[in-house]
Design a protein around this motif. Structure first.
Motif, PDB file in Angstrom:
ATOM      1  N   MET A   1      49.431  60.711  38.475  1.00 37.06           N
ATOM      2  CA  MET A   1      50.000  59.437  38.855  1.00 37.06           C
ATOM      3  C   MET A   1      49.078  58.308  38.429  1.00 37.06           C
ATOM      4  SD  MET A   1      51.585  59.509  42.615  1.00 37.06           S
ATOM      5  CE  MET A   1      53.002  58.496  42.599  1.00 37.06           C
ATOM      6  N   SER A   2      49.662  57.143  38.295  1.00 33.90           N
ATOM      7  CA  SER A   2      48.830  55.997  37.954  1.00 33.90           C
ATOM      8  C   SER A   2      49.183  54.838  38.877  1.00 33.90           C
ATOM      9  CB  SER A   2      49.045  55.602  36.493  1.00 33.90           C
ATOM     10  OG  SER A   2      50.377  55.212  36.297  1.00 33.90           O
ATOM     11  N   ASP A   3      48.182  54.035  39.112  1.00 36.95           N
ATOM     12  CA  ASP A   3      48.351  52.850  39.942  1.00 36.95           C
ATOM     13  C   ASP A   3      48.490  51.643  39.033  1.00 36.95           C
ATOM     14  OD1 ASP A   3      47.962  54.366  42.241  1.00 36.95           O
ATOM     15  OD2 ASP A   3      45.796  54.056  42.185  1.00 36.95           O
ATOM     16  N   ILE A   4      49.267  50.688  39.465  1.00 40.00           N
ATOM     17  CA  ILE A   4      49.375  49.434  38.737  1.00 40.00           C
ATOM     18  C   ILE A   4      48.426  48.452  39.391  1.00 40.00           C
ATOM     19  CG2 ILE A   4      50.874  47.513  38.153  1.00 40.00           C
ATOM     20  CD1 ILE A   4      53.163  49.481  37.992  1.00 40.00           C
ATOM     21  N   VAL A   5      47.566  47.887  38.578  1.00 38.65           N
ATOM     22  CA  VAL A   5      46.561  46.954  39.061  1.00 38.65           C
ATOM     23  C   VAL A   5      46.900  45.563  38.523  1.00 38.65           C
ATOM     24  CG1 VAL A   5      44.114  46.387  39.071  1.00 38.65           C
ATOM     25  CG2 VAL A   5      44.829  48.776  39.041  1.00 38.65           C
ATOM     26  N   VAL A   6      47.004  44.600  39.434  1.00 35.88           N
ATOM     27  CA  VAL A   6      47.269  43.222  39.059  1.00 35.88           C
ATOM     28  C   VAL A   6      46.030  42.410  39.397  1.00 35.88           C
ATOM     29  CG1 VAL A   6      48.734  41.217  39.440  1.00 35.88           C
ATOM     30  CG2 VAL A   6      49.720  43.501  39.534  1.00 35.88           C
ATOM     31  N   ALA A   7      45.493  41.743  38.384  1.00 34.90           N
ATOM     32  CA  ALA A   7      44.282  40.950  38.591  1.00 34.90           C
ATOM     33  C   ALA A   7      44.434  39.606  37.878  1.00 34.90           C
ATOM     34  CB  ALA A   7      43.072  41.701  38.045  1.00 34.90           C
ATOM     35  N   ARG A   8      43.750  38.613  38.365  1.00 32.91           N
ATOM     36  CA  ARG A   8      43.718  37.300  37.720  1.00 32.91           C
ATOM     37  C   ARG A   8      42.651  37.317  36.648  1.00 32.91           C
ATOM     38  NH1 ARG A   8      47.675  33.878  38.361  1.00 32.91           N
ATOM     39  NH2 ARG A   8      48.550  33.936  40.413  1.00 32.91           N
ATOM     40  N   ARG A   9      42.961  36.681  35.520  1.00 34.16           N
ATOM     41  CA  ARG A   9      42.009  36.599  34.429  1.00 34.16           C
ATOM     42  C   ARG A   9      42.089  35.201  33.844  1.00 34.16           C
ATOM     43  NH1 ARG A   9      42.180  38.623  28.472  1.00 34.16           N
ATOM     44  NH2 ARG A   9      44.158  37.580  28.636  1.00 34.16           N
ATOM     45  N   ARG A  10      40.940  34.593  33.634  1.00 33.60           N
ATOM     46  CA  ARG A  10      40.907  33.270  33.019  1.00 33.60           C
ATOM     47  C   ARG A  10      39.915  33.300  31.880  1.00 33.60           C
ATOM     48  NH1 ARG A  10      39.727  28.163  36.573  1.00 33.60           N
ATOM     49  NH2 ARG A  10      37.629  28.875  36.344  1.00 33.60           N
ATOM     50  N   SER A  11      40.415  33.021  30.693  1.00 34.18           N
ATOM     51  CA  SER A  11      39.561  33.000  29.510  1.00 34.18           C
ATOM     52  C   SER A  11      39.503  31.580  28.959  1.00 34.18           C
ATOM     53  CB  SER A  11      40.118  33.962  28.445  1.00 34.18           C
ATOM     54  OG  SER A  11      41.358  33.488  27.968  1.00 34.18           O
ATOM     55  N   GLY A  12      38.763  31.424  27.887  1.00 33.71           N
ATOM     56  CA  GLY A  12      38.673  30.123  27.239  1.00 33.71           C
ATOM     57  C   GLY A  12      40.019  29.659  26.710  1.00 33.71           C
ATOM     58  N   TRP A  13      40.829  30.615  26.226  1.00 36.34           N
ATOM     59  CA  TRP A  13      42.154  30.269  25.721  1.00 36.34           C
ATOM     60  C   TRP A  13      43.064  29.775  26.840  1.00 36.34           C
ATOM     61  CZ3 TRP A  13      42.637  29.171  20.952  1.00 36.34           C
ATOM     62  CH2 TRP A  13      41.875  29.830  19.996  1.00 36.34           C
ATOM     63  N   ASP A  14      42.901  30.327  28.033  1.00 40.21           N
ATOM     64  CA  ASP A  14      43.687  29.860  29.176  1.00 40.21           C
ATOM     65  C   ASP A  14      43.354  28.409  29.500  1.00 40.21           C
ATOM     66  OD1 ASP A  14      44.879  32.359  29.477  1.00 40.21           O
ATOM     67  OD2 ASP A  14      43.309  33.046  30.826  1.00 40.21           O
ATOM     68  N   ILE A  15      42.100  28.059  29.417  1.00 41.41           N
ATOM     69  CA  ILE A  15      41.675  26.680  29.691  1.00 41.41           C
ATOM     70  C   ILE A  15      42.229  25.739  28.624  1.00 41.41           C
ATOM     71  CG2 ILE A  15      39.665  25.161  29.843  1.00 41.41           C
ATOM     72  CD1 ILE A  15      38.198  27.567  31.148  1.00 41.41           C
ATOM     73  N   VAL A  16      42.148  26.156  27.348  1.00 44.61           N
ATOM     74  CA  VAL A  16      42.685  25.328  26.260  1.00 44.61           C
ATOM     75  C   VAL A  16      44.183  25.140  26.427  1.00 44.61           C
ATOM     76  CG1 VAL A  16      43.117  25.276  23.766  1.00 44.61           C
ATOM     77  CG2 VAL A  16      40.864  25.916  24.620  1.00 44.61           C
ATOM     78  N   LEU A  17      44.916  26.239  26.695  1.00 44.64           N
ATOM     79  CA  LEU A  17      46.359  26.145  26.882  1.00 44.64           C
ATOM     80  C   LEU A  17      46.703  25.315  28.119  1.00 44.64           C
ATOM     81  CD1 LEU A  17      49.174  26.955  25.958  1.00 44.64           C
ATOM     82  CD2 LEU A  17      48.933  29.036  27.315  1.00 44.64           C
ATOM     83  N   GLY A  18      45.928  25.452  29.185  1.00 46.97           N
ATOM     84  CA  GLY A  18      46.158  24.654  30.394  1.00 46.97           C
ATOM     85  C   GLY A  18      45.982  23.170  30.129  1.00 46.97           C
ATOM     86  N   VAL A  19      44.939  22.807  29.394  1.00 42.82           N
ATOM     87  CA  VAL A  19      44.703  21.389  29.062  1.00 42.82           C
ATOM     88  C   VAL A  19      45.841  20.865  28.188  1.00 42.82           C
ATOM     89  CG1 VAL A  19      43.198  19.834  27.759  1.00 42.82           C
ATOM     90  CG2 VAL A  19      42.205  21.480  29.356  1.00 42.82           C
ATOM     91  N   LEU A  20      46.265  21.664  27.192  1.00 45.56           N
ATOM     92  CA  LEU A  20      47.369  21.242  26.327  1.00 45.56           C
ATOM     93  C   LEU A  20      48.668  21.064  27.115  1.00 45.56           C
ATOM     94  CD1 LEU A  20      46.741  23.374  23.113  1.00 45.56           C
ATOM     95  CD2 LEU A  20      46.387  20.907  23.411  1.00 45.56           C
ATOM     96  N   LEU A  21      48.924  21.954  28.065  1.00 44.14           N
ATOM     97  CA  LEU A  21      50.125  21.828  28.888  1.00 44.14           C
ATOM     98  C   LEU A  21      50.067  20.596  29.795  1.00 44.14           C
ATOM     99  CD1 LEU A  21      50.918  25.511  29.878  1.00 44.14           C
ATOM    100  CD2 LEU A  21      52.418  23.941  28.667  1.00 44.14           C
ATOM    101  N   VAL A  22      48.897  20.297  30.336  1.00 45.81           N
ATOM    102  CA  VAL A  22      48.754  19.091  31.165  1.00 45.81           C
ATOM    103  C   VAL A  22      48.996  17.849  30.315  1.00 45.81           C
ATOM    104  CG1 VAL A  22      47.080  17.695  32.438  1.00 45.81           C
ATOM    105  CG2 VAL A  22      47.270  20.136  32.909  1.00 45.81           C
ATOM    106  N   ILE A  23      48.420  17.808  29.118  1.00 44.03           N
ATOM    107  CA  ILE A  23      48.634  16.660  28.219  1.00 44.03           C
ATOM    108  C   ILE A  23      50.111  16.545  27.844  1.00 44.03           C
ATOM    109  CG2 ILE A  23      48.134  15.759  25.911  1.00 44.03           C
ATOM    110  CD1 ILE A  23      45.291  16.953  26.257  1.00 44.03           C
ATOM    111  N   ALA A  24      50.735  17.686  27.502  1.00 49.41           N
ATOM    112  CA  ALA A  24      52.158  17.676  27.149  1.00 49.41           C
ATOM    113  C   ALA A  24      53.001  17.207  28.326  1.00 49.41           C
ATOM    114  CB  ALA A  24      52.603  19.061  26.688  1.00 49.41           C
ATOM    115  N   GLY A  25      52.680  17.661  29.533  1.00 49.61           N
ATOM    116  CA  GLY A  25      53.422  17.233  30.715  1.00 49.61           C
ATOM    117  C   GLY A  25      53.314  15.743  30.950  1.00 49.61           C
TER     118      GLY A  25
END
Length: 189
Positions: A1-25
């Motif tokens: 059997m296998s377990d499904i593991v859900v974890a939060r991950r934040r990388s440099g690309w997430d920060i870049v995409l987040g900034v771009l989305l804030v600017i776009a918004g």
């Protein structure tokens, strides 16, 4: 059997995409009429292309079941896309009416659900009143809302997604096997 593991991950690309989305918004919120027009035209082209793809896909199902359902849905989507492209103002008005009706219906449902036993009464009452008020504002000012509502919703969504991506990162879903990959021994747990 296998377990499904859900974890939060934040990388440099997430920060870049987040900034771009804030600017776009912020840009979208500064130009809501333009964003409404662009979103209606984009949805029209999306319907047109999706309809053509579904019609072509229907011909690949000629000998099997599902031909008519795929062909009819492709034809309807094609016609809807063409209608949105031919008259974007009517399409924006229709989408605004649908959004207003969804706000109103969602608010009423939340208000009714607030009186169920063991319901989170305060949260449901607050969100129900907000949904009800938003629905009434949109439906009683439909012509004014037509020019701005879709752009405001798109801008708020982009801004919220960008802020959430900056604060929390993305969810990473992975599987953890019962067998430890390095030793091949069964996990204890």
């Amino acid at each position: 059997m296998s377990d499904i593991v859900v974890a939060r991950r934040r990388s440099g690309w997430d920060i870049v995409l987040g900034v771009l989305l804030v600017i776009a918004g912020l840009v979208i919120l500064a130009h809501v009429v333009w964003a409404t027009a662009v979103s209606v035209i984009f949805l029209g082209w999306l319907g047109l292309v999706g309809g053509v793809v579904l019609i072509i896909a229907a011909f690949f199902q000629l000998g099997r079941g599902g031909f008519w359902a795929t062909a009819l849905s492709g034809g309807l989507l094609l016609v809807l896309g063409l209608m949105m492209l031919r008259n974007p103002a009517v399409a924006a008005l229709t989408l605004t009416l649908v959004a207003g009706a969804l706000f109103l219906a969602g608010g009423i449902v939340r208000l009714i659900a607030a009186f169920a036993p063991d319901a989170p009464r305060a949260a449901l009452l607050l969100s129900g009143v907000v949904g009800l008020v938003l629905g009434l504002i949109v439906l009683f000012n439909v012509f004014e809302a037509t020019l701005t509502l879709l752009g405001i919703l798109l801008g708020v969504q982009a801004l919220t997604d960008g802020i959430m991506l900056l604060l929390f990162g993305r969810l990473q879903v992975s599987r953890r096997s019962d067998l430890d990959g390095a030793t091949g021994a069964a996990r204890q747990g």
